[in-house]
Each structure stands twice: as structure tokens, then as C-alpha cells.
Design a protein around this motif. Structure first.
Motif, PDB file in Angstrom:
ATOM      1  N   ASN A   1      40.294  25.302  11.432  1.00 15.44           N
ATOM      2  CA  ASN A   1      39.038  25.400  10.697  1.00 15.44           C
ATOM      3  C   ASN A   1      38.935  26.783  10.077  1.00 15.44           C
ATOM      4  O   ASN A   1      39.316  27.767  10.707  1.00 15.44           O
ATOM      5  CB  ASN A   1      37.840  25.205  11.635  1.00 15.44           C
ATOM      6  CG  ASN A   1      37.751  23.792  12.154  1.00 15.44           C
ATOM      7  OD1 ASN A   1      38.063  22.843  11.441  1.00 15.44           O
ATOM      8  ND2 ASN A   1      37.359  23.649  13.394  1.00 15.44           N
ATOM      9  N   VAL A   2      38.422  26.857   8.858  1.00 18.81           N
ATOM     10  CA  VAL A   2      38.208  28.150   8.213  1.00 18.81           C
ATOM     11  C   VAL A   2      37.058  28.854   8.915  1.00 18.81           C
ATOM     12  O   VAL A   2      35.978  28.288   9.077  1.00 18.81           O
ATOM     13  CB  VAL A   2      37.912  27.989   6.703  1.00 18.81           C
ATOM     14  CG1 VAL A   2      37.562  29.321   6.069  1.00 18.81           C
ATOM     15  CG2 VAL A   2      39.109  27.357   5.997  1.00 18.81           C
ATOM     16  N   ALA A   3      37.284  30.093   9.360  1.00 23.13           N
ATOM     17  CA  ALA A   3      36.261  30.869  10.052  1.00 23.13           C
ATOM     18  C   ALA A   3      35.379  31.612   9.061  1.00 23.13           C
ATOM     19  O   ALA A   3      34.159  31.616   9.185  1.00 23.13           O
ATOM     20  CB  ALA A   3      36.910  31.861  11.010  1.00 23.13           C
ATOM     21  N   HIS A   4      35.995  32.265   8.080  1.00 29.96           N
ATOM     22  CA  HIS A   4      35.237  32.998   7.070  1.00 29.96           C
ATOM     23  C   HIS A   4      36.154  33.400   5.924  1.00 29.96           C
ATOM     24  O   HIS A   4      37.368  33.318   6.049  1.00 29.96           O
ATOM     25  CB  HIS A   4      34.565  34.250   7.665  1.00 29.96           C
ATOM     26  CG  HIS A   4      35.535  35.265   8.213  1.00 29.96           C
ATOM     27  ND1 HIS A   4      35.839  35.342   9.556  1.00 29.96           N
ATOM     28  CD2 HIS A   4      36.267  36.235   7.608  1.00 29.96           C
ATOM     29  CE1 HIS A   4      36.705  36.321   9.750  1.00 29.96           C
ATOM     30  NE2 HIS A   4      36.991  36.877   8.577  1.00 29.96           N
TER      31      HIS A   4
ATOM     32  N   ILE B   1      30.071  42.964   7.352  1.00 28.91           N
ATOM     33  CA  ILE B   1      28.785  42.281   7.357  1.00 28.91           C
ATOM     34  C   ILE B   1      29.068  40.799   7.151  1.00 28.91           C
ATOM     35  O   ILE B   1      29.701  40.410   6.169  1.00 28.91           O
ATOM     36  CB  ILE B   1      27.834  42.820   6.272  1.00 28.91           C
ATOM     37  CG1 ILE B   1      27.508  44.293   6.552  1.00 28.91           C
ATOM     38  CG2 ILE B   1      26.560  41.980   6.210  1.00 28.91           C
ATOM     39  CD1 ILE B   1      26.565  44.937   5.550  1.00 28.91           C
ATOM     40  N   PHE B   2      28.609  39.990   8.107  1.00 27.81           N
ATOM     41  CA  PHE B   2      28.812  38.545   8.063  1.00 27.81           C
ATOM     42  C   PHE B   2      27.538  37.877   7.567  1.00 27.81           C
ATOM     43  O   PHE B   2      26.449  38.151   8.073  1.00 27.81           O
ATOM     44  CB  PHE B   2      29.182  38.010   9.455  1.00 27.81           C
ATOM     45  CG  PHE B   2      30.505  38.514   9.941  1.00 27.81           C
ATOM     46  CD1 PHE B   2      31.670  37.814   9.684  1.00 27.81           C
ATOM     47  CD2 PHE B   2      30.586  39.698  10.652  1.00 27.81           C
ATOM     48  CE1 PHE B   2      32.897  38.273  10.130  1.00 27.81           C
ATOM     49  CE2 PHE B   2      31.809  40.174  11.108  1.00 27.81           C
ATOM     50  CZ  PHE B   2      32.964  39.458  10.846  1.00 27.81           C
ATOM     51  N   LEU B   3      27.700  37.011   6.583  1.00 24.89           N
ATOM     52  CA  LEU B   3      26.584  36.298   5.971  1.00 24.89           C
ATOM     53  C   LEU B   3      26.819  34.798   6.042  1.00 24.89           C
ATOM     54  O   LEU B   3      27.954  34.338   5.894  1.00 24.89           O
ATOM     55  CB  LEU B   3      26.439  36.714   4.502  1.00 24.89           C
ATOM     56  CG  LEU B   3      26.235  38.205   4.240  1.00 24.89           C
ATOM     57  CD1 LEU B   3      26.448  38.506   2.764  1.00 24.89           C
ATOM     58  CD2 LEU B   3      24.854  38.638   4.694  1.00 24.89           C
ATOM     59  N   ASN B   4      25.750  34.049   6.241  1.00 20.45           N
ATOM     60  CA  ASN B   4      25.823  32.590   6.210  1.00 20.45           C
ATOM     61  C   ASN B   4      25.481  32.146   4.792  1.00 20.45           C
ATOM     62  O   ASN B   4      24.417  32.472   4.274  1.00 20.45           O
ATOM     63  CB  ASN B   4      24.840  31.988   7.212  1.00 20.45           C
ATOM     64  CG  ASN B   4      24.862  30.475   7.208  1.00 20.45           C
ATOM     65  OD1 ASN B   4      25.557  29.836   6.432  1.00 20.45           O
ATOM     66  ND2 ASN B   4      24.079  29.884   8.082  1.00 20.45           N
TER      67      ASN B   4
ATOM     68  N   THR C   1      30.791  31.076   6.170  1.00 28.49           N
ATOM     69  CA  THR C   1      30.606  32.496   6.461  1.00 28.49           C
ATOM     70  C   THR C   1      31.370  33.347   5.462  1.00 28.49           C
ATOM     71  O   THR C   1      32.554  33.115   5.218  1.00 28.49           O
ATOM     72  CB  THR C   1      31.075  32.834   7.892  1.00 28.49           C
ATOM     73  OG1 THR C   1      30.323  32.039   8.812  1.00 28.49           O
ATOM     74  CG2 THR C   1      30.860  34.301   8.206  1.00 28.49           C
ATOM     75  N   ILE C   2      30.657  34.313   4.909  1.00 30.78           N
ATOM     76  CA  ILE C   2      31.257  35.329   4.041  1.00 30.78           C
ATOM     77  C   ILE C   2      31.256  36.631   4.822  1.00 30.78           C
ATOM     78  O   ILE C   2      30.240  37.025   5.393  1.00 30.78           O
ATOM     79  CB  ILE C   2      30.461  35.497   2.735  1.00 30.78           C
ATOM     80  CG1 ILE C   2      30.504  34.201   1.925  1.00 30.78           C
ATOM     81  CG2 ILE C   2      30.987  36.678   1.927  1.00 30.78           C
ATOM     82  CD1 ILE C   2      29.596  34.203   0.713  1.00 30.78           C
ATOM     83  N   GLU C   3      32.406  37.295   4.839  1.00 30.35           N
ATOM     84  CA  GLU C   3      32.524  38.587   5.497  1.00 30.35           C
ATOM     85  C   GLU C   3      32.710  39.650   4.417  1.00 30.35           C
ATOM     86  O   GLU C   3      33.692  39.619   3.669  1.00 30.35           O
ATOM     87  CB  GLU C   3      33.733  38.591   6.439  1.00 30.35           C
ATOM     88  CG  GLU C   3      33.989  39.934   7.081  1.00 30.35           C
ATOM     89  CD  GLU C   3      35.339  39.970   7.785  1.00 30.35           C
ATOM     90  OE1 GLU C   3      35.423  40.599   8.836  1.00 30.35           O
ATOM     91  OE2 GLU C   3      36.306  39.361   7.269  1.00 30.35           O
ATOM     92  N   LEU C   4      31.765  40.563   4.319  1.00 30.60           N
ATOM     93  CA  LEU C   4      31.891  41.685   3.396  1.00 30.60           C
ATOM     94  C   LEU C   4      32.618  42.801   4.128  1.00 30.60           C
ATOM     95  O   LEU C   4      32.224  43.190   5.233  1.00 30.60           O
ATOM     96  CB  LEU C   4      30.510  42.150   2.937  1.00 30.60           C
ATOM     97  CG  LEU C   4      29.660  41.074   2.259  1.00 30.60           C
ATOM     98  CD1 LEU C   4      28.275  41.616   1.938  1.00 30.60           C
ATOM     99  CD2 LEU C   4      30.342  40.540   1.013  1.00 30.60           C
ATOM    100  N   VAL C   5      33.693  43.311   3.537  1.00 29.88           N
ATOM    101  CA  VAL C   5      34.572  44.289   4.178  1.00 29.88           C
ATOM    102  C   VAL C   5      34.505  45.593   3.401  1.00 29.88           C
ATOM    103  O   VAL C   5      34.877  45.646   2.230  1.00 29.88           O
ATOM    104  CB  VAL C   5      36.036  43.788   4.198  1.00 29.88           C
ATOM    105  CG1 VAL C   5      36.947  44.806   4.857  1.00 29.88           C
ATOM    106  CG2 VAL C   5      36.139  42.422   4.860  1.00 29.88           C
ATOM    107  N   GLN C   6      34.006  46.642   4.066  1.00 29.10           N
ATOM    108  CA  GLN C   6      34.012  47.978   3.463  1.00 29.10           C
ATOM    109  C   GLN C   6      34.927  48.857   4.293  1.00 29.10           C
ATOM    110  O   GLN C   6      34.653  49.120   5.465  1.00 29.10           O
ATOM    111  CB  GLN C   6      32.607  48.576   3.431  1.00 29.10           C
ATOM    112  CG  GLN C   6      32.587  49.978   2.853  1.00 29.10           C
ATOM    113  CD  GLN C   6      31.215  50.634   2.923  1.00 29.10           C
ATOM    114  OE1 GLN C   6      30.220  49.996   3.224  1.00 29.10           O
ATOM    115  NE2 GLN C   6      31.173  51.914   2.640  1.00 29.10           N
ATOM    116  N   PHE C   7      36.032  49.319   3.695  1.00 29.31           N
ATOM    117  CA  PHE C   7      36.933  50.216   4.404  1.00 29.31           C
ATOM    118  C   PHE C   7      36.335  51.613   4.399  1.00 29.31           C
ATOM    119  O   PHE C   7      35.953  52.130   3.353  1.00 29.31           O
ATOM    120  CB  PHE C   7      38.320  50.214   3.754  1.00 29.31           C
ATOM    121  CG  PHE C   7      39.061  48.927   3.966  1.00 29.31           C
ATOM    122  CD1 PHE C   7      39.168  47.996   2.949  1.00 29.31           C
ATOM    123  CD2 PHE C   7      39.627  48.630   5.188  1.00 29.31           C
ATOM    124  CE1 PHE C   7      39.832  46.797   3.143  1.00 29.31           C
ATOM    125  CE2 PHE C   7      40.304  47.440   5.397  1.00 29.31           C
ATOM    126  CZ  PHE C   7      40.401  46.526   4.374  1.00 29.31           C
TER     127      PHE C   7
END
Length: 125
Positions: A3-6, A41-44, A49-55
């Protein structure tokens, strides 16, 4: 089948992007995770689920802003999943799974066109 997690998207400013996704797209804040390397930051988004990734630090795995960073798949046993990847000759981006402060384990690997994919195992409860 997994299953796709995000879906992870690299952004320059996770807080600013989160406000946009919430205000403009109607996403709901689920969780925020931050350590010295990264802010997530995880958003529904309607069940996805979308995960915004800031390095926060330069990283050899870093992607440029605005691009899809990876697709993550949930696994029940990350060690067994890694063994299956190795047996199939899949290129892993690290030798062992990482352990995040929240207890989640993950490992990144490459798909056939060098797209980044992730296996993640939820923290034991």
C-alpha cells in the motif's frame, strides 16, 4: 502488493507550503516531525498522505524544491523487505534501515529509472 504510505514533495519552506496546502487545497495537518537534518509535515489529502520535505542540512540524497522526492510503502517487517530487495538486485541507498526519533524505521532504494522509493515500518506500539 504494498500500500502507498505517502508521497513526499521537497519544498524550500515546509511551514509556508503547509499553509498553502491547507488553505488552498483543503488538506488537513496530520503530523510534524523535525530533527537536525530534515523537517517533515504530513498532510491528509482526502485519504492520501502528502509529506512535505524540507532539508535543513545539505544532503547527498537531497532533491530540488518542488519535485516529488519519493513514494513510501508501508511494510510490516522492514528486515524481510530489505532482504527481498537485495535478493532482487535492487540498489539500496543505505546498508541498513534508519531509525527516526519517533521509532519509525525506513530505508530508501531506487526504482528502475532511479526514482527514489521508501519502505517504512511504523514504530512498535
Amino acid at each position: 502488493m504494498y500500500n502507498v504510505a505517502h508521497t513526499g514533495i521537497v519544498v524550500k519552506d515546509a511551514d509556508k507550503s503547509s499553509r498553502f496546502y491547507q488553505r488552498i487545497l483543503g488538506c488537513e495537518l496530520v503530523n510534524v516531525y523535525q530533527d537536525e537534518r530534515v523537517k517533515l509535515i504530513f498532510l491528509n489529502a482526502a485519504g492520501q498522505t502528502i509529506e512535505l520535505v524540507q532539508f535543513l542540512q545539505s544532503n547527498s540524497q537531497e532533491r530540488t524544491g518542488g519535485g516529488v522526492n519519493h513514494i513510501a510503502f508501508k511494510v510490516g517487517d522492514i528486515t524481510a523487505a530489505i532482504d527481498e530487495l537485495r535478493a532482487a538486485g535492487v540498489k539500496l541507498l543505505s546498508d541498513d534501515p534508519g531509525m527516526l526519533k519517533n521509532g519509525m524505521q525506513n530505508i530508501f532504494f531506487l526504482g528502475p529509472d532511479d526514482e527514489r522509493l521508501e519502505f517504512m515500518q511504523e514504530a512498535a506500539r
